[in-house]
Design a protein around this motif. Structure first.
Motif, PDB file in Angstrom:
ATOM      1  N   GLY A  32      -6.169  -1.666  -5.051  1.00  0.00           N
ATOM      2  CA  GLY A  32      -6.674  -3.038  -5.039  1.00  0.00           C
ATOM      3  C   GLY A  32      -8.172  -3.052  -4.787  1.00  0.00           C
ATOM      4  N   PHE A  33      -8.584  -4.056  -4.010  1.00  0.00           N
ATOM      5  CA  PHE A  33     -10.021  -4.233  -3.801  1.00  0.00           C
ATOM      6  C   PHE A  33     -10.508  -3.669  -2.464  1.00  0.00           C
ATOM      7  N   GLY A  34      -9.622  -3.100  -1.728  1.00  0.00           N
ATOM      8  CA  GLY A  34     -10.027  -2.568  -0.415  1.00  0.00           C
ATOM      9  C   GLY A  34     -10.119  -3.672   0.628  1.00  0.00           C
ATOM     10  N   ASP A  88       5.246   6.356   4.902  1.00  0.00           N
ATOM     11  CA  ASP A  88       5.527   6.738   3.510  1.00  0.00           C
ATOM     12  C   ASP A  88       5.374   8.240   3.330  1.00  0.00           C
ATOM     13  N   ASN A 122       0.839  -1.208   0.000  1.00  0.00           N
ATOM     14  CA  ASN A 122       0.000   0.000   0.000  1.00  0.00           C
ATOM     15  C   ASN A 122       0.867   1.248   0.000  1.00  0.00           C
ATOM     16  N   SER A 135       1.594   8.771   5.228  1.00  0.00           N
ATOM     17  CA  SER A 135       0.867   7.986   6.241  1.00  0.00           C
ATOM     18  C   SER A 135       1.853   7.131   7.019  1.00  0.00           C
ATOM     19  N   ILE A 160     -10.891   2.910   6.849  1.00  0.00           N
ATOM     20  CA  ILE A 160     -10.062   2.202   5.872  1.00  0.00           C
ATOM     21  C   ILE A 160      -9.802   0.735   6.226  1.00  0.00           C
ATOM     22  N   SER A 219      -8.205   6.941  -4.001  1.00  0.00           N
ATOM     23  CA  SER A 219      -7.638   5.684  -4.487  1.00  0.00           C
ATOM     24  C   SER A 219      -8.555   5.006  -5.495  1.00  0.00           C
ATOM     25  N   TYR A 259       0.507   3.977  -2.902  1.00  0.00           N
ATOM     26  CA  TYR A 259      -0.051   5.316  -2.683  1.00  0.00           C
ATOM     27  C   TYR A 259       1.029   6.374  -2.456  1.00  0.00           C
ATOM     28  N   GLY A 269      -7.038  -5.376   1.664  1.00  0.00           N
ATOM     29  CA  GLY A 269      -5.710  -5.532   2.267  1.00  0.00           C
ATOM     30  C   GLY A 269      -5.677  -5.138   3.738  1.00  0.00           C
ATOM     31  N   LEU A 270      -6.209  -3.980   4.072  1.00  0.00           N
ATOM     32  CA  LEU A 270      -6.141  -3.517   5.463  1.00  0.00           C
ATOM     33  C   LEU A 270      -7.093  -4.300   6.363  1.00  0.00           C
ATOM     34  N   ILE A 319      -4.109  10.064   3.783  1.00  0.00           N
ATOM     35  CA  ILE A 319      -5.517   9.618   3.859  1.00  0.00           C
ATOM     36  C   ILE A 319      -6.330  10.717   4.539  1.00  0.00           C
ATOM     37  N   TYR A 368     -13.420  -1.019   1.640  1.00  0.00           N
ATOM     38  CA  TYR A 368     -13.424   0.445   1.728  1.00  0.00           C
ATOM     39  C   TYR A 368     -12.191   1.012   1.025  1.00  0.00           C
ATOM     40  N   ARG A 369     -12.445   1.931   0.119  1.00  0.00           N
ATOM     41  CA  ARG A 369     -11.346   2.628  -0.548  1.00  0.00           C
ATOM     42  C   ARG A 369     -11.644   4.117  -0.511  1.00  0.00           C
ATOM     43  N   THR A 370     -10.624   4.911  -0.339  1.00  0.00           N
ATOM     44  CA  THR A 370     -10.884   6.354  -0.322  1.00  0.00           C
ATOM     45  C   THR A 370     -11.160   6.785  -1.758  1.00  0.00           C
TER      46      THR A 370
HETATM   47  P1  ADP Z   1      -6.572  -1.479  -1.403  1.00  0.00           P
HETATM   48  O1  ADP Z   1      -6.441  -2.856  -1.893  1.00  0.00           O
HETATM   49  O2  ADP Z   1      -7.574  -0.651  -2.118  1.00  0.00           O
HETATM   50  O3  ADP Z   1      -5.253  -0.797  -1.224  1.00  0.00           O
HETATM   51  P2  ADP Z   1      -6.620  -1.623   1.425  1.00  0.00           P
HETATM   52  O4  ADP Z   1      -7.595  -2.264   2.346  1.00  0.00           O
HETATM   53  O5  ADP Z   1      -5.232  -2.106   1.486  1.00  0.00           O
HETATM   54  O6  ADP Z   1      -7.226  -1.708  -0.005  1.00  0.00           O
HETATM   55  O7  ADP Z   1      -6.633  -0.084   1.706  1.00  0.00           O
HETATM   56  C1  ADP Z   1      -7.876   0.576   1.823  1.00  0.00           C
HETATM   57  C2  ADP Z   1      -7.729   2.009   1.393  1.00  0.00           C
HETATM   58  O8  ADP Z   1      -6.915   2.697   2.325  1.00  0.00           O
HETATM   59  C3  ADP Z   1      -7.018   2.156   0.078  1.00  0.00           C
HETATM   60  O9  ADP Z   1      -7.929   2.048  -0.980  1.00  0.00           O
HETATM   61  C4  ADP Z   1      -6.455   3.544   0.191  1.00  0.00           C
HETATM   62  O10 ADP Z   1      -7.446   4.479  -0.126  1.00  0.00           O
HETATM   63  C5  ADP Z   1      -6.154   3.676   1.660  1.00  0.00           C
HETATM   64  N1  ADP Z   1      -4.729   3.447   1.951  1.00  0.00           N
HETATM   65  C6  ADP Z   1      -4.178   2.326   2.444  1.00  0.00           C
HETATM   66  N2  ADP Z   1      -2.869   2.480   2.650  1.00  0.00           N
HETATM   67  C7  ADP Z   1      -2.563   3.738   2.268  1.00  0.00           C
HETATM   68  C8  ADP Z   1      -1.364   4.517   2.243  1.00  0.00           C
HETATM   69  N3  ADP Z   1      -0.207   4.028   2.662  1.00  0.00           N
HETATM   70  N4  ADP Z   1      -1.460   5.791   1.798  1.00  0.00           N
HETATM   71  C9  ADP Z   1      -2.627   6.297   1.409  1.00  0.00           C
HETATM   72  N5  ADP Z   1      -3.792   5.630   1.411  1.00  0.00           N
HETATM   73  C10 ADP Z   1      -3.775   4.368   1.842  1.00  0.00           C
END
Ligand code: ADP
Length: 468
Positions: free
Chosen positions: A427-429, A397, A368, A456, A410, A420, A372, A431-432, A402, A415-417
Protein backbone atom coordinates in the motif's frame (compact mmCIF):
# COMPACT_ATOMS: atom_id res chain seq x y z
CA UNK A 1 11.02 30.38 74.68
CA UNK A 2 12.66 27.59 76.72
CA UNK A 3 10.88 24.69 74.97
CA UNK A 4 11.83 26.38 71.66
CA UNK A 5 15.49 26.31 72.69
CA UNK A 6 15.20 22.69 73.73
CA UNK A 7 13.62 21.87 70.36
CA UNK A 8 16.54 23.61 68.67
CA UNK A 9 18.88 21.13 70.31
CA UNK A 10 16.72 18.22 69.18
CA UNK A 11 16.67 19.32 65.53
CA UNK A 12 18.91 17.41 63.12
CA UNK A 13 19.30 20.54 61.01
CA UNK A 14 21.11 22.33 63.85
CA UNK A 15 23.89 19.72 63.80
CA UNK A 16 24.06 19.76 60.02
CA UNK A 17 24.50 23.54 60.20
CA UNK A 18 27.30 23.13 62.77
CA UNK A 19 29.04 20.60 60.51
CA UNK A 20 28.60 22.86 57.48
CA UNK A 21 30.11 25.83 59.30
CA UNK A 22 33.03 23.78 60.62
CA UNK A 23 33.73 22.36 57.17
CA UNK A 24 33.66 25.82 55.62
CA UNK A 25 37.16 26.52 56.91
CA UNK A 26 39.04 23.65 55.19
CA UNK A 27 36.90 23.97 52.07
CA UNK A 28 37.42 27.74 52.00
CA UNK A 29 41.18 27.24 52.33
CA UNK A 30 41.21 24.87 49.35
CA UNK A 31 39.09 27.21 47.19
CA UNK A 32 41.19 30.19 48.17
CA UNK A 33 44.40 28.39 47.21
CA UNK A 34 42.90 27.35 43.87
CA UNK A 35 41.54 30.81 43.05
CA UNK A 36 44.77 32.58 43.96
CA UNK A 37 46.95 30.01 42.17
CA UNK A 38 44.69 30.15 39.10
CA UNK A 39 44.80 33.94 38.88
CA UNK A 40 48.54 34.07 39.53
CA UNK A 41 49.35 31.35 36.99
CA UNK A 42 47.13 32.89 34.32
CA UNK A 43 48.73 36.27 34.86
CA UNK A 44 52.28 34.96 34.96
CA UNK A 45 52.10 32.55 32.02
CA UNK A 46 53.21 33.44 28.56
CA UNK A 47 50.60 34.79 26.20
CA UNK A 48 50.21 31.44 24.45
CA UNK A 49 49.47 29.62 27.65
CA UNK A 50 46.97 32.14 29.00
CA UNK A 51 43.88 30.89 27.17
CA UNK A 52 44.25 27.16 28.02
CA UNK A 53 45.12 28.01 31.62
CA UNK A 54 42.17 30.36 31.91
CA UNK A 55 39.83 27.74 30.49
CA UNK A 56 41.18 25.19 32.95
CA UNK A 57 40.78 27.67 35.79
CA UNK A 58 37.23 28.57 34.75
CA UNK A 59 36.20 24.93 34.41
CA UNK A 60 37.72 24.14 37.81
CA UNK A 61 35.96 27.08 39.49
CA UNK A 62 32.66 26.15 37.83
CA UNK A 63 32.92 22.59 39.13
CA UNK A 64 33.74 23.78 42.66
CA UNK A 65 30.90 26.31 42.57
CA UNK A 66 28.50 23.58 41.38
CA UNK A 67 29.66 21.41 44.28
CA UNK A 68 29.11 24.30 46.70
CA UNK A 69 25.66 24.99 45.22
CA UNK A 70 24.61 21.35 45.61
CA UNK A 71 25.97 21.30 49.14
CA UNK A 72 24.08 24.46 50.12
CA UNK A 73 20.87 23.03 48.62
CA UNK A 74 21.26 19.67 50.36
CA UNK A 75 22.63 20.83 53.71
CA UNK A 76 21.17 24.30 54.22
CA UNK A 77 17.93 23.60 52.33
CA UNK A 78 18.07 26.80 50.29
CA UNK A 79 16.32 27.06 46.98
CA UNK A 80 18.97 28.18 44.46
CA UNK A 81 18.05 28.83 40.81
CA UNK A 82 20.12 27.03 38.14
CA UNK A 83 23.61 28.44 37.63
CA UNK A 84 23.12 29.00 33.91
CA UNK A 85 20.74 28.42 31.03
CA UNK A 86 21.66 25.50 28.74
CA UNK A 87 24.13 26.47 26.04
CA UNK A 88 22.74 26.78 22.52
CA UNK A 89 23.28 23.59 20.51
CA UNK A 90 26.17 23.28 18.06
CA UNK A 91 28.48 25.77 19.77
CA UNK A 92 32.21 25.22 19.55
CA UNK A 93 34.56 25.48 22.54
CA UNK A 94 35.46 29.11 21.83
CA UNK A 95 31.83 30.20 21.67
CA UNK A 96 31.16 28.30 24.90
CA UNK A 97 34.10 30.03 26.53
CA UNK A 98 32.98 33.51 25.48
CA UNK A 99 29.39 32.86 26.58
CA UNK A 100 30.75 31.57 29.88
CA UNK A 101 32.91 34.62 30.64
CA UNK A 102 30.07 36.96 29.74
CA UNK A 103 27.80 35.41 32.34
CA UNK A 104 27.54 37.30 35.62
CA UNK A 105 27.21 34.09 37.61
CA UNK A 106 30.69 32.99 36.42
CA UNK A 107 32.33 35.89 38.21
CA UNK A 108 29.97 35.82 41.16
CA UNK A 109 30.77 32.16 41.76
CA UNK A 110 34.54 32.88 41.70
CA UNK A 111 33.95 35.68 44.24
CA UNK A 112 31.93 33.22 46.33
CA UNK A 113 34.82 30.74 46.35
CA UNK A 114 37.17 33.57 47.28
CA UNK A 115 35.00 34.70 50.20
CA UNK A 116 34.50 31.20 51.47
CA UNK A 117 37.84 31.32 53.34
CA UNK A 118 37.20 34.49 55.42
CA UNK A 119 33.70 33.23 56.04
CA UNK A 120 35.07 29.79 56.94
CA UNK A 121 37.51 31.31 59.47
CA UNK A 122 34.76 33.38 61.05
CA UNK A 123 32.25 30.54 61.01
CA UNK A 124 34.76 28.07 62.44
CA UNK A 125 35.70 30.49 65.19
CA UNK A 126 32.12 31.35 66.11
CA UNK A 127 30.96 27.72 66.01
CA UNK A 128 33.85 26.59 68.24
CA UNK A 129 33.07 29.44 70.63
CA UNK A 130 29.41 28.48 70.66
CA UNK A 131 30.24 24.85 71.40
CA UNK A 132 32.67 25.82 74.16
CA UNK A 133 30.17 28.28 75.60
CA UNK A 134 27.45 25.65 75.67
CA UNK A 135 29.77 23.13 77.32
CA UNK A 136 30.98 25.73 79.87
CA UNK A 137 27.49 26.96 80.70
CA UNK A 138 26.17 23.45 80.94
CA UNK A 139 28.94 22.42 83.34
CA UNK A 140 28.30 25.42 85.54
CA UNK A 141 24.58 24.81 85.47
CA UNK A 142 25.06 21.10 86.19
CA UNK A 143 27.36 21.78 89.13
CA UNK A 144 24.88 24.22 90.61
CA UNK A 145 22.06 21.78 89.96
CA UNK A 146 23.87 18.95 91.69
CA UNK A 147 24.67 21.20 94.64
CA UNK A 148 21.04 22.04 95.21
CA UNK A 149 19.91 18.46 94.51
CA UNK A 150 20.08 17.33 98.19
CA UNK A 151 17.77 20.20 99.16
CA UNK A 152 15.38 19.33 96.40
CA UNK A 153 15.37 15.70 97.55
CA UNK A 154 14.78 16.78 101.12
CA UNK A 155 11.85 18.96 100.14
CA UNK A 156 10.36 16.11 98.15
CA UNK A 157 10.79 13.69 101.04
CA UNK A 158 9.08 16.17 103.38
CA UNK A 159 6.25 16.55 100.91
CA UNK A 160 6.25 12.70 100.76
CA UNK A 161 6.52 12.65 96.98
CA UNK A 162 8.07 9.68 95.19
CA UNK A 163 11.22 10.11 93.13
CA UNK A 164 10.62 8.51 89.77
CA UNK A 165 13.29 7.70 87.18
CA UNK A 166 11.55 9.97 84.67
CA UNK A 167 11.54 12.81 87.19
CA UNK A 168 15.29 12.35 87.81
CA UNK A 169 15.99 12.46 84.09
CA UNK A 170 13.95 15.61 83.66
CA UNK A 171 15.71 17.23 86.62
CA UNK A 172 19.12 16.40 85.13
CA UNK A 173 18.11 17.78 81.73
CA UNK A 174 16.86 20.99 83.29
CA UNK A 175 20.00 21.53 85.36
CA UNK A 176 22.27 20.56 82.44
CA UNK A 177 20.68 23.12 80.11
CA UNK A 178 19.63 25.56 82.82
CA UNK A 179 16.10 25.09 81.53
CA UNK A 180 17.31 25.51 77.93
CA UNK A 181 19.24 28.75 78.49
CA UNK A 182 22.65 27.15 77.95
CA UNK A 183 21.47 26.13 74.47
CA UNK A 184 20.64 29.67 73.36
CA UNK A 185 24.00 30.14 71.51
CA UNK A 186 22.78 27.48 69.07
CA UNK A 187 20.48 30.06 67.49
CA UNK A 188 23.61 32.05 66.56
CA UNK A 189 24.89 29.03 64.60
CA UNK A 190 21.58 28.64 62.83
CA UNK A 191 21.44 32.36 62.08
CA UNK A 192 24.90 32.31 60.46
CA UNK A 193 24.00 29.24 58.41
CA UNK A 194 20.80 30.93 57.20
CA UNK A 195 22.66 34.10 56.22
CA UNK A 196 25.30 32.12 54.32
CA UNK A 197 22.55 30.15 52.58
CA UNK A 198 21.06 33.45 51.39
CA UNK A 199 24.49 34.57 50.19
CA UNK A 200 24.91 31.29 48.27
CA UNK A 201 21.47 31.84 46.72
CA UNK A 202 22.54 35.22 45.35
CA UNK A 203 26.05 34.22 44.26
CA UNK A 204 25.54 30.71 42.87
CA UNK A 205 22.26 31.06 41.03
CA UNK A 206 21.11 32.95 37.99
CA UNK A 207 19.53 36.31 38.41
CA UNK A 208 15.74 35.88 38.47
CA UNK A 209 15.27 38.09 35.38
CA UNK A 210 17.99 36.23 33.51
CA UNK A 211 16.32 32.96 34.56
CA UNK A 212 12.95 34.11 33.21
CA UNK A 213 14.57 35.30 30.00
CA UNK A 214 16.38 31.95 29.62
CA UNK A 215 13.14 30.05 30.21
CA UNK A 216 11.30 32.21 27.67
CA UNK A 217 14.14 31.78 25.14
CA UNK A 218 14.11 28.02 25.66
CA UNK A 219 10.35 27.88 25.17
CA UNK A 220 10.62 30.00 22.02
CA UNK A 221 13.39 27.70 20.75
CA UNK A 222 11.25 24.62 21.40
CA UNK A 223 8.31 26.21 19.60
CA UNK A 224 10.55 27.15 16.67
CA UNK A 225 11.93 23.59 16.45
CA UNK A 226 8.37 22.24 16.64
CA UNK A 227 7.21 24.54 13.88
CA UNK A 228 10.23 23.56 11.78
CA UNK A 229 9.48 19.87 12.28
CA UNK A 230 5.83 20.42 11.40
CA UNK A 231 6.81 22.32 8.26
CA UNK A 232 9.27 19.58 7.31
CA UNK A 233 6.69 16.82 7.78
CA UNK A 234 4.12 18.88 5.85
CA UNK A 235 6.59 19.14 2.95
CA UNK A 236 7.35 15.42 3.14
CA UNK A 237 3.65 14.61 3.28
CA UNK A 238 2.93 16.65 0.14
CA UNK A 239 5.84 15.02 -1.68
CA UNK A 240 4.83 11.52 -0.62
CA UNK A 241 1.15 12.04 -1.41
CA UNK A 242 1.93 13.50 -4.85
CA UNK A 243 4.27 10.61 -5.52
CA UNK A 244 1.73 8.02 -4.45
CA UNK A 245 -1.09 9.68 -6.36
CA UNK A 246 0.88 9.81 -9.56
CA UNK A 247 0.96 6.05 -10.27
CA UNK A 248 -2.77 5.23 -9.91
CA UNK A 249 -3.81 8.50 -11.58
CA UNK A 250 -1.47 7.82 -14.54
CA UNK A 251 -2.78 4.27 -14.80
CA UNK A 252 -6.44 5.38 -14.75
CA UNK A 253 -5.75 8.13 -17.30
CA UNK A 254 -3.86 5.75 -19.58
CA UNK A 255 -6.63 3.17 -19.61
CA UNK A 256 -9.45 5.71 -19.99
CA UNK A 257 -7.59 7.35 -22.90
CA UNK A 258 -7.19 3.97 -24.56
CA UNK A 259 -10.91 3.33 -24.12
CA UNK A 260 -11.77 6.79 -25.50
CA UNK A 261 -9.51 6.31 -28.49
CA UNK A 262 -11.04 2.94 -29.20
CA UNK A 263 -14.55 4.40 -29.01
CA UNK A 264 -13.63 7.25 -31.40
CA UNK A 265 -12.03 5.13 -34.12
CA UNK A 266 -14.90 3.62 -36.02
CA UNK A 267 -13.09 0.51 -37.27
CA UNK A 268 -11.89 -0.37 -33.78
CA UNK A 269 -15.10 0.67 -32.11
CA UNK A 270 -15.65 -2.73 -30.73
CA UNK A 271 -12.90 -3.70 -28.26
CA UNK A 272 -12.58 -7.36 -27.49
CA UNK A 273 -14.83 -7.95 -24.43
CA UNK A 274 -12.00 -9.42 -22.33
CA UNK A 275 -9.73 -6.41 -23.10
CA UNK A 276 -12.52 -4.02 -22.17
CA UNK A 277 -13.17 -5.94 -18.99
CA UNK A 278 -9.48 -5.99 -18.18
CA UNK A 279 -9.17 -2.20 -18.66
CA UNK A 280 -12.22 -1.54 -16.52
CA UNK A 281 -10.95 -3.87 -13.83
CA UNK A 282 -7.66 -1.99 -13.71
CA UNK A 283 -9.44 1.38 -13.55
CA UNK A 284 -11.66 0.03 -10.78
CA UNK A 285 -8.71 -1.34 -8.82
CA UNK A 286 -6.72 1.88 -9.12
CA UNK A 287 -9.70 4.03 -8.11
CA UNK A 288 -10.18 1.78 -5.05
CA UNK A 289 -6.50 2.28 -4.33
CA UNK A 290 -6.96 6.05 -4.49
CA UNK A 291 -10.00 5.81 -2.25
CA UNK A 292 -7.94 3.94 0.35
CA UNK A 293 -5.22 6.59 0.23
CA UNK A 294 -7.75 9.38 0.74
CA UNK A 295 -9.38 7.50 3.65
CA UNK A 296 -6.01 6.87 5.27
CA UNK A 297 -4.96 10.48 4.89
CA UNK A 298 -8.23 11.63 6.40
CA UNK A 299 -7.78 9.32 9.39
CA UNK A 300 -4.30 10.68 10.03
CA UNK A 301 -5.33 14.29 9.48
CA UNK A 302 -8.17 13.90 12.01
CA UNK A 303 -5.78 12.42 14.49
CA UNK A 304 -3.29 15.27 13.94
CA UNK A 305 -5.87 17.95 14.48
CA UNK A 306 -7.18 16.12 17.59
CA UNK A 307 -10.49 15.73 15.85
CA UNK A 308 -10.27 12.01 16.40
CA UNK A 309 -13.13 11.76 18.83
CA UNK A 310 -12.95 8.25 20.13
CA UNK A 311 -16.00 6.47 21.30
CA UNK A 312 -14.39 4.52 24.11
CA UNK A 313 -16.66 1.78 25.35
CA UNK A 314 -16.44 -1.69 26.81
CA UNK A 315 -15.55 -4.03 23.96
CA UNK A 316 -15.45 -7.83 23.79
CA UNK A 317 -12.31 -8.21 21.64
CA UNK A 318 -13.31 -11.76 20.71
CA UNK A 319 -16.20 -10.38 18.61
CA UNK A 320 -13.83 -7.98 16.83
CA UNK A 321 -11.49 -10.86 15.99
CA UNK A 322 -14.43 -12.89 14.67
CA UNK A 323 -15.66 -10.00 12.50
CA UNK A 324 -12.26 -9.40 10.91
CA UNK A 325 -11.67 -13.12 10.50
CA UNK A 326 -15.00 -13.57 8.68
CA UNK A 327 -14.27 -10.55 6.45
CA UNK A 328 -10.79 -11.54 5.32
CA UNK A 329 -10.65 -15.33 5.60
CA UNK A 330 -12.54 -16.17 2.36
CA UNK A 331 -10.43 -13.72 0.36
CA UNK A 332 -7.16 -14.98 1.82
CA UNK A 333 -8.08 -18.60 1.13
CA UNK A 334 -9.50 -18.06 -2.34
CA UNK A 335 -6.90 -15.69 -3.75
CA UNK A 336 -3.73 -16.60 -1.89
CA UNK A 337 -4.39 -20.05 -0.43
CA UNK A 338 -3.47 -18.59 2.96
CA UNK A 339 -4.85 -20.38 6.03
CA UNK A 340 -6.19 -18.02 8.64
CA UNK A 341 -6.53 -19.22 12.23
CA UNK A 342 -7.87 -17.56 15.35
CA UNK A 343 -7.14 -18.35 18.97
CA UNK A 344 -9.68 -16.78 21.30
CA UNK A 345 -9.79 -18.00 24.93
CA UNK A 346 -13.30 -18.61 26.23
CA UNK A 347 -12.86 -16.32 29.24
CA UNK A 348 -11.42 -12.93 28.49
CA UNK A 349 -12.12 -9.65 30.29
CA UNK A 350 -13.59 -6.86 28.14
CA UNK A 351 -11.27 -4.05 27.06
CA UNK A 352 -11.69 -0.31 26.85
CA UNK A 353 -11.62 0.67 23.18
CA UNK A 354 -13.37 2.32 20.28
CA UNK A 355 -14.86 -0.73 18.56
CA UNK A 356 -14.88 0.71 15.06
CA UNK A 357 -11.24 1.86 15.31
CA UNK A 358 -10.22 -1.44 16.80
CA UNK A 359 -11.74 -3.23 13.80
CA UNK A 360 -9.74 -0.92 11.52
CA UNK A 361 -6.53 -1.62 13.50
CA UNK A 362 -7.02 -5.36 13.19
CA UNK A 363 -8.01 -5.11 9.52
CA UNK A 364 -4.81 -3.20 8.74
CA UNK A 365 -2.65 -5.72 10.59
CA UNK A 366 -4.31 -8.78 9.07
CA UNK A 367 -4.31 -7.25 5.57
CA UNK A 368 -0.57 -6.63 5.91
CA UNK A 369 -0.02 -10.16 7.18
CA UNK A 370 -1.84 -11.54 4.11
CA UNK A 371 -0.07 -9.14 1.72
CA UNK A 372 3.42 -9.93 2.98
CA UNK A 373 2.95 -13.70 3.28
CA UNK A 374 3.66 -15.90 0.25
CA UNK A 375 0.90 -18.10 -1.13
CA UNK A 376 0.11 -21.08 1.06
CA UNK A 377 1.30 -19.38 4.28
CA UNK A 378 -0.42 -19.11 7.66
CA UNK A 379 -1.82 -16.07 9.50
CA UNK A 380 -2.84 -16.40 13.15
CA UNK A 381 -4.92 -13.88 15.11
CA UNK A 382 -4.66 -14.55 18.84
CA UNK A 383 -5.92 -13.07 22.08
CA UNK A 384 -4.26 -13.49 25.44
CA UNK A 385 -4.84 -12.09 28.91
CA UNK A 386 -1.17 -11.30 29.57
CA UNK A 387 -1.49 -9.53 32.89
CA UNK A 388 -4.21 -8.04 35.06
CA UNK A 389 -4.24 -4.75 33.20
CA UNK A 390 -3.94 -5.79 29.58
CA UNK A 391 -5.28 -8.06 26.89
CA UNK A 392 -2.82 -8.79 24.10
CA UNK A 393 -4.12 -8.95 20.54
CA UNK A 394 -1.53 -10.45 18.19
CA UNK A 395 -1.33 -11.04 14.46
CA UNK A 396 1.40 -13.49 13.43
CA UNK A 397 2.31 -14.62 9.93
CA UNK A 398 4.76 -16.90 8.17
CA UNK A 399 5.64 -14.17 5.67
CA UNK A 400 8.71 -12.41 4.33
CA UNK A 401 9.51 -10.76 7.68
CA UNK A 402 10.91 -7.29 8.28
CA UNK A 403 14.64 -6.49 8.38
CA UNK A 404 15.90 -5.49 11.84
CA UNK A 405 16.91 -1.99 10.67
CA UNK A 406 13.36 -1.30 9.44
CA UNK A 407 11.56 -2.43 12.59
CA UNK A 408 11.84 0.94 14.30
CA UNK A 409 10.60 2.86 11.29
CA UNK A 410 7.69 0.88 9.90
CA UNK A 411 5.20 2.79 12.06
CA UNK A 412 6.25 6.06 10.41
CA UNK A 413 4.01 7.56 7.77
CA UNK A 414 4.81 6.48 4.21
CA UNK A 415 7.57 4.18 5.36
CA UNK A 416 7.87 1.00 3.34
CA UNK A 417 10.68 -1.50 3.44
CA UNK A 418 12.67 -1.95 0.25
CA UNK A 419 11.31 -5.45 -0.23
CA UNK A 420 7.73 -4.19 -0.08
CA UNK A 421 8.46 -1.27 -2.41
CA UNK A 422 9.45 -3.70 -5.11
CA UNK A 423 6.21 -5.60 -4.60
CA UNK A 424 3.20 -4.28 -6.44
CA UNK A 425 0.85 -5.53 -3.74
CA UNK A 426 1.97 -3.08 -1.04
CA UNK A 427 0.00 0.00 0.00
CA UNK A 428 1.08 3.53 0.73
CA UNK A 429 2.91 2.94 3.97
CA UNK A 430 0.13 4.51 6.04
CA UNK A 431 -1.56 1.43 7.49
CA UNK A 432 0.77 0.95 10.45
CA UNK A 433 0.90 4.71 11.17
CA UNK A 434 -2.87 4.57 11.54
CA UNK A 435 -2.61 1.46 13.73
CA UNK A 436 -0.15 3.22 16.02
CA UNK A 437 -2.18 6.45 16.25
CA UNK A 438 -5.43 4.64 16.99
CA UNK A 439 -3.90 2.28 19.55
CA UNK A 440 -2.15 5.13 21.36
CA UNK A 441 -5.35 7.19 21.35
CA UNK A 442 -7.08 4.24 23.03
CA UNK A 443 -4.39 4.19 25.70
CA UNK A 444 -2.72 1.00 24.45
CA UNK A 445 0.59 0.21 22.80
CA UNK A 446 1.82 -1.71 19.79
CA UNK A 447 5.09 -3.42 18.93
CA UNK A 448 6.45 -5.92 16.48
CA UNK A 449 8.81 -8.88 16.45
CA UNK A 450 10.05 -10.22 13.14
CA UNK A 451 12.61 -12.51 11.52
CA UNK A 452 13.36 -12.09 7.83
CA UNK A 453 12.21 -15.14 5.89
CA UNK A 454 10.31 -16.59 8.85
CA UNK A 455 7.53 -14.14 9.61
CA UNK A 456 6.32 -11.27 11.77
CA UNK A 457 4.18 -10.88 14.85
CA UNK A 458 2.45 -7.59 15.70
CA UNK A 459 1.25 -7.29 19.30
CA UNK A 460 -1.30 -4.74 20.50
CA UNK A 461 -1.88 -4.24 24.22
CA UNK A 462 -5.36 -3.09 25.17
CA UNK A 463 -6.51 -1.85 28.57
CA UNK A 464 -8.78 -4.18 30.46
CA UNK A 465 -11.93 -2.48 31.76
CA UNK A 466 -11.66 -2.14 35.52
CA UNK A 467 -14.31 -4.23 37.18
CA UNK A 468 -16.40 -2.33 39.69
P1 ADP B 1 1.72 -0.60 3.51
O1 ADP B 1 0.46 0.04 3.13
O2 ADP B 1 2.86 -0.34 2.60
O3 ADP B 1 1.56 -2.04 3.87
P2 ADP B 1 2.02 -0.18 6.30
O4 ADP B 1 2.18 1.08 7.08
O5 ADP B 1 0.86 -1.02 6.62
O6 ADP B 1 2.09 0.21 4.79
O7 ADP B 1 3.32 -1.02 6.49
C1 ADP B 1 4.58 -0.38 6.36
C2 ADP B 1 5.60 -1.37 5.89
O8 ADP B 1 5.84 -2.33 6.91
C3 ADP B 1 5.14 -2.17 4.70
O9 ADP B 1 5.42 -1.49 3.52
C4 ADP B 1 5.97 -3.42 4.84
O10 ADP B 1 7.25 -3.19 4.31
C5 ADP B 1 6.11 -3.58 6.33
N1 ADP B 1 5.17 -4.57 6.86
C6 ADP B 1 4.01 -4.32 7.50
N2 ADP B 1 3.43 -5.45 7.91
C7 ADP B 1 4.23 -6.46 7.52
C8 ADP B 1 4.19 -7.89 7.65
N3 ADP B 1 3.20 -8.50 8.28
N4 ADP B 1 5.22 -8.59 7.13
C9 ADP B 1 6.23 -7.98 6.53
N5 ADP B 1 6.35 -6.65 6.37
C10 ADP B 1 5.37 -5.89 6.86
Amino acid sequence: MIPALLRLAQKRQTYINILYLLLSLPLGAVYFAIVIAGVALSAASLLVAIIPLMILFMVGCWKLATFERNMAIAWLHVDIPPMAAPLPPKTNWFQRFTIHIKRGVTWKSIAYLFFKLPFGILAFYITCMVILLIIGLSLISLTLGLLVAPFVLLCMALASRKISRRGTRRYLLIVLTAGGITLSPLSVVNGIATLWGMFAQVMLGMDINALRLAQATEMAEQERAKAERAEQSRRELIMNVSHDLRTPVASIRGHIEALLLASEESEHRMLAPETLQNYLRIVHRESMHLGTLVDDLLSLARNDSDELSLNLTTVEVGTVVEEVYQTLMPLARRERQISMLREVPSTLPPVRADRQRLVQVLLNLVRNAITYTPDGGIVVIALQHTNVDYVELSVADTGIGIPQEDLERIFERFYRTDSSRSRTSGGFGLGLAIVRDFVFAMGGSVHVESVVGEGSCFKVLLHVVEQA
